[in-house]
Design a protein around this motif. Structure first.
Motif, mmCIF file in Angstrom:
data_model
loop_
_atom_site.group_PDB
_atom_site.id
_atom_site.type_symbol
_atom_site.label_atom_id
_atom_site.label_comp_id
_atom_site.label_asym_id
_atom_site.label_seq_id
_atom_site.Cartn_x
_atom_site.Cartn_y
_atom_site.Cartn_z
ATOM 1 N N GLU A 165 -38.796 7.705 -1.659
ATOM 2 C CA GLU A 165 -40.146 8.046 -1.733
ATOM 3 C C GLU A 165 -40.222 9.499 -2.355
ATOM 4 N N ASP A 166 -41.559 9.816 -2.890
ATOM 5 C CA ASP A 166 -42.048 10.798 -3.475
ATOM 6 C C ASP A 166 -42.438 11.864 -2.225
ATOM 7 N N THR A 182 -37.708 12.284 -3.685
ATOM 8 C CA THR A 182 -37.524 12.885 -4.727
ATOM 9 C C THR A 182 -37.695 14.560 -4.905
ATOM 10 N N ALA A 183 -37.009 15.029 -5.796
ATOM 11 C CA ALA A 183 -37.266 16.638 -5.761
ATOM 12 C C ALA A 183 -38.866 16.932 -6.065
ATOM 13 N N LYS A 184 -39.267 18.113 -5.366
ATOM 14 C CA LYS A 184 -40.669 18.160 -5.425
ATOM 15 C C LYS A 184 -41.210 18.549 -6.662
ATOM 16 N N GLY A 194 -35.345 12.485 -9.829
ATOM 17 C CA GLY A 194 -36.399 11.599 -9.984
ATOM 18 C C GLY A 194 -35.990 10.217 -8.963
ATOM 19 N N MET A 195 -37.155 9.439 -9.057
ATOM 20 C CA MET A 195 -36.960 8.059 -8.443
ATOM 21 C C MET A 195 -35.767 7.371 -8.926
ATOM 22 N N LEU A 198 -32.463 8.459 -7.793
ATOM 23 C CA LEU A 198 -32.179 8.181 -6.486
ATOM 24 C C LEU A 198 -31.892 6.677 -6.306
ATOM 25 N N LEU A 199 -32.721 5.726 -7.108
ATOM 26 C CA LEU A 199 -32.219 4.316 -6.957
ATOM 27 C C LEU A 199 -30.997 4.087 -7.578
ATOM 28 N N LYS A 200 -30.623 4.897 -8.598
ATOM 29 C CA LYS A 200 -29.167 4.553 -9.006
ATOM 30 C C LYS A 200 -27.935 5.012 -8.037
ATOM 31 N N ASN A 201 -28.341 6.117 -7.084
ATOM 32 C CA ASN A 201 -27.423 6.464 -6.200
ATOM 33 C C ASN A 201 -27.506 5.373 -5.043
#
Length: 216
Positions: A165-166, A182-184, A194-195, A198-201
């Motif tokens: 999430e953001d 994600t980072a603010k 970014g998204m 994070l998705l890759k991880n």
């Protein structure tokens, strides 16, 4: 708390059907109910708006000043809040609070609401249990997050869920759950994931379910 903004929000908690609270200035306060914007006969002080904004920044572990003029976070009750500083408005800080429906706790309770029939409720349950890929789309304030939270309640308790999430909005009751945010936008960190990062991880975290809270 002796702050007119916090006091106003506490009073509005007792009102049903409010989906949005908007504060454009000390005497420019609106609520959205059933798609209609209603101006309230209420007033808050400019000083309390500033103090409230700083309180929200602390709640969300961020700052609110000239270097960090936007807060995109959540309140203690789970409401999403956005504040943009007076540097970018024609008055004081502009506050927008998105409320979520609390009177629906399961898909079964959708029967008769939003033109949803038992046939569709069974269909929604089936696609979750079948682990189909699902996209929840719709206009602003149409209940996407509420509906996604109801779908999440159908996921089995033994499944590992990773949410991305953001802003932290999804409510996952599973004990085997990791929420990635994600980072603010105005984070001090030199590494801003970014998204996509994070998705890759997430793919290396052995997920049974991957929930992307928002796609832009």
């Amino acid at each position: 708390m002796d702050n007119t903004v916090w006091n106003l929000l506490e009073d509005l908690k007792r009102k049903k059907g409010i989906s949005e609270i908007i504060i454009n200035g000390p005497d420019l306060i609106y609520i959205e109910r059933e798609g209609e914007l209603i101006r309230l006969n209420a007033t808050v002080s400019q000083e309390d708006i500033t103090e409230f904004s700083l309180d929200v920044a602390r709640i969300n572990n961020t700052e609110f000043n000239d270097d960090y003029p936007i807060i995109d976070g959540v309140l203690d009750d789970g409401s999403r809040i956005n504040i943009i500083s007076s540097t970018y408005t024609n008055s004081g800080p502009a506050i927008t609070i998105r409320k979520y429906l609390r009177n629906i706790s399961s898909l079964d309770e959708l029967d008769g609401k939003f033109l949803i029939t038992p046939k569709w409720i069974n269909f929604f349950k089936a696609i979750v249990h079948a682990k189909c890929n699902v996209v929840v789309a719709g206009g602003t304030g149409r209940g996407k997050t509420t509906f996604l939270n109801l779908l999440l309640r159908e996921v089995g308790p033994t499944e590992r869920i990773i949410t991305l999430e953001d802003t932290r909005e999804l409510q996952v009751q599973s004990p085997n759950h990791v929420n990635l945010v994600t980072a603010k936008a105005f984070s001090k960190s030199e590494v801003n994931l970014g998204m996509r990062d994070l998705l890759k991880n997430t793919l290396r975290m052995r997920p049974d379910r991957i929930i992307v809270g928002e796609v832009r």
